[in-house]
Design a protein around this motif. Sequence first.
Motif, mmCIF file in Angstrom:
data_model
loop_
_atom_site.group_PDB
_atom_site.id
_atom_site.type_symbol
_atom_site.label_atom_id
_atom_site.label_comp_id
_atom_site.label_asym_id
_atom_site.label_seq_id
_atom_site.Cartn_x
_atom_site.Cartn_y
_atom_site.Cartn_z
ATOM 1 N N UNK A 127 0.855 -1.180 0.000
ATOM 2 C CA UNK A 127 0.000 0.000 0.000
ATOM 3 C C UNK A 127 0.883 1.219 0.000
ATOM 4 N N UNK A 128 0.501 2.176 -0.766
ATOM 5 C CA UNK A 128 1.192 3.446 -0.687
ATOM 6 C C UNK A 128 0.538 4.268 0.425
ATOM 7 N N UNK A 129 1.099 5.349 0.817
ATOM 8 C CA UNK A 129 0.577 6.206 1.874
ATOM 9 C C UNK A 129 -0.404 7.188 1.331
ATOM 10 N N UNK A 130 -1.277 7.634 2.168
ATOM 11 C CA UNK A 130 -2.101 8.795 1.903
ATOM 12 C C UNK A 130 -3.428 8.510 1.260
ATOM 13 N N UNK A 131 -4.377 8.977 1.844
ATOM 14 C CA UNK A 131 -5.680 8.956 1.251
ATOM 15 C C UNK A 131 -6.357 10.168 1.745
ATOM 16 N N UNK A 132 -7.575 10.344 1.438
ATOM 17 C CA UNK A 132 -8.335 11.420 2.017
ATOM 18 C C UNK A 132 -9.766 11.186 1.650
ATOM 19 N N UNK A 133 -10.655 11.956 2.140
ATOM 20 C CA UNK A 133 -12.041 11.825 1.758
ATOM 21 C C UNK A 133 -12.705 13.169 1.824
ATOM 22 N N UNK A 134 -13.960 13.192 1.922
ATOM 23 C CA UNK A 134 -14.640 14.446 1.704
ATOM 24 C C UNK A 134 -15.488 14.900 2.860
ATOM 25 N N UNK A 135 -16.366 15.791 2.656
ATOM 26 C CA UNK A 135 -16.941 16.360 3.819
ATOM 27 C C UNK A 135 -18.388 16.732 3.878
ATOM 28 N N UNK A 136 -18.761 17.047 5.060
ATOM 29 C CA UNK A 136 -20.151 17.344 5.373
ATOM 30 C C UNK A 136 -20.443 18.821 5.199
ATOM 31 N N UNK A 137 -21.506 19.222 5.820
ATOM 32 C CA UNK A 137 -21.915 20.613 5.697
ATOM 33 C C UNK A 137 -20.800 21.536 6.161
ATOM 34 N N UNK A 138 -20.617 22.616 5.445
ATOM 35 C CA UNK A 138 -19.616 23.595 5.844
ATOM 36 C C UNK A 138 -20.279 24.542 6.826
ATOM 37 N N UNK A 139 -19.598 24.713 7.956
ATOM 38 C CA UNK A 139 -20.220 25.489 9.032
ATOM 39 C C UNK A 139 -20.454 26.938 8.594
ATOM 40 N N UNK A 140 -21.563 27.485 9.041
ATOM 41 C CA UNK A 140 -21.849 28.902 8.774
ATOM 42 C C UNK A 140 -21.422 29.694 9.995
ATOM 43 N N UNK A 141 -20.456 30.569 9.823
ATOM 44 C CA UNK A 141 -19.918 31.350 10.941
ATOM 45 C C UNK A 141 -19.885 32.808 10.500
ATOM 46 N N UNK A 142 -20.253 33.709 11.385
ATOM 47 C CA UNK A 142 -20.173 35.139 11.057
ATOM 48 C C UNK A 142 -18.714 35.536 10.857
ATOM 49 N N UNK A 143 -18.468 36.485 9.962
ATOM 50 C CA UNK A 143 -17.097 36.855 9.600
ATOM 51 C C UNK A 143 -16.244 37.257 10.791
ATOM 52 N N UNK A 144 -16.872 37.954 11.744
ATOM 53 C CA UNK A 144 -16.091 38.465 12.870
ATOM 54 C C UNK A 144 -16.149 37.562 14.105
ATOM 55 N N UNK A 145 -16.891 36.463 13.978
ATOM 56 C CA UNK A 145 -16.968 35.524 15.110
ATOM 57 C C UNK A 145 -15.679 34.703 15.168
ATOM 58 N N UNK A 146 -15.403 34.103 16.319
ATOM 59 C CA UNK A 146 -14.207 33.250 16.413
ATOM 60 C C UNK A 146 -14.320 32.077 15.431
ATOM 61 N N UNK A 147 -13.203 31.714 14.842
ATOM 62 C CA UNK A 147 -13.225 30.614 13.871
ATOM 63 C C UNK A 147 -13.637 29.314 14.548
ATOM 64 N N UNK A 164 -10.317 35.490 14.332
ATOM 65 C CA UNK A 164 -11.617 35.745 13.713
ATOM 66 C C UNK A 164 -11.771 34.833 12.494
ATOM 67 N N UNK A 165 -13.033 34.452 12.253
ATOM 68 C CA UNK A 165 -13.306 33.541 11.142
ATOM 69 C C UNK A 165 -12.766 34.090 9.828
ATOM 70 N N UNK A 166 -12.952 35.408 9.595
ATOM 71 C CA UNK A 166 -12.539 35.969 8.306
ATOM 72 C C UNK A 166 -11.021 35.919 8.133
ATOM 73 N N UNK A 167 -10.288 35.884 9.257
ATOM 74 C CA UNK A 167 -8.819 35.834 9.184
ATOM 75 C C UNK A 167 -8.331 34.386 9.202
ATOM 76 N N UNK A 168 -9.272 33.446 9.289
ATOM 77 C CA UNK A 168 -8.836 32.062 9.495
ATOM 78 C C UNK A 168 -9.400 31.170 8.387
ATOM 79 N N UNK A 169 -10.523 30.518 8.603
ATOM 80 C CA UNK A 169 -11.000 29.517 7.647
ATOM 81 C C UNK A 169 -12.029 30.007 6.650
ATOM 82 N N UNK A 170 -12.367 31.294 6.668
ATOM 83 C CA UNK A 170 -13.426 31.763 5.774
ATOM 84 C C UNK A 170 -13.117 31.475 4.307
ATOM 85 N N UNK A 171 -11.904 31.824 3.880
ATOM 86 C CA UNK A 171 -11.619 31.661 2.442
ATOM 87 C C UNK A 171 -11.566 30.182 2.079
#
Length: 335
Positions: A36-56, A63-70
Amino acid sequence: MRGCFRPSLTGREGLRSGGQSFGKRPELRHNGKFQLNHRLHSQGAAIKKVARNAPCWCGSGKKYKKCHLSQDDEARRTRAAPTPWKHADIVFKTPAQIEGIYHACQLTKEILDLVGERIGAGVTTAEINRWVHEETLARNAIPAPLNYKGFPKSVCTSINSVICHGIPDGTLLEDGDIINVDVTTIADGYYGDASRMFLIGEVSKAAKQLVATAKDCLEIGILQVRPGATVGDIGYAIQRHAEKLGYTVVREFTGHGIGISFHEAPVILHYGKRGKGMPLLPNMTFTIEPMINAGRRECQILSDGWTAVTRDGSLSAQWEHTLLVTETGVEILTA
Ligand code: MF3
Ligand code: CO
Ligand code: CO
């Protein structure tokens, strides 16, 4: 048994030619049977809705906008178009996301390696929890189990007849025990999830065989993974192997999409029918984590609300990897 390795299970350095800094992934040889080679990955569920200025949501304190928003915006854009299957729920990962998930997965692997070096008779599961917690923080990462839906510790430790979700406490590991240690790491907001069994001292032949079979079930499941195969192919292969040897497959817990969050779509059953279920597609990231019992498959949750044990008291074993579906096959991201 399987004489031919899919070419997709070997040399995949090309995929990572984007110039990221994680280095060349080594080739893995598990045992004589599978390469077996290394590495796999999979996919995801709903993307959380967070206000831009709320904590990520990732816990970074930024702040979310400075972290995971993009990143979340990108994930929304790259969701699959609706298909006859439910792929609309799946987060197909971008190359940047795959790099991040791979990094989290490699931290998970490192932490499990450390646990393997230190574990033994006389160690308490609380000590394992402390190692995992401290080694995770030392890598600028977060232990995903801690406070996840109220889980009180940083790792799951499941001894003997505990199927999964054992809560670390003062229990001493004893000669003859088998234990699953399940580590999930959040690094830069990305998740990596893997678990292994450890044998404590001199273990019965029956326990060793169960542990080896559970590992084979995981590897056989992984060998099904390639674009166009289905979720049912994975479950079928695992169930067939386990039941052929007189073991049973736990139904209540499943593998899962992972990467942007802990548990995403799709659900990966460890039993099923060939050709049924959602087709796998490149850039999905998910876990396979079969729980195999020596006795009956039924489980029971203890009054702590977490610990899942076999109803008949028989031994249970589990191994887990996080996987990525590639253009031609699979990579084990936690190897
Ligand atoms: N790591 C487990 C899994 O493989 C989930 C543990 S949830 C927890 O999916 F809350 F118990 F940590
Ligand atoms: Co998992
Ligand atoms: Co896990």
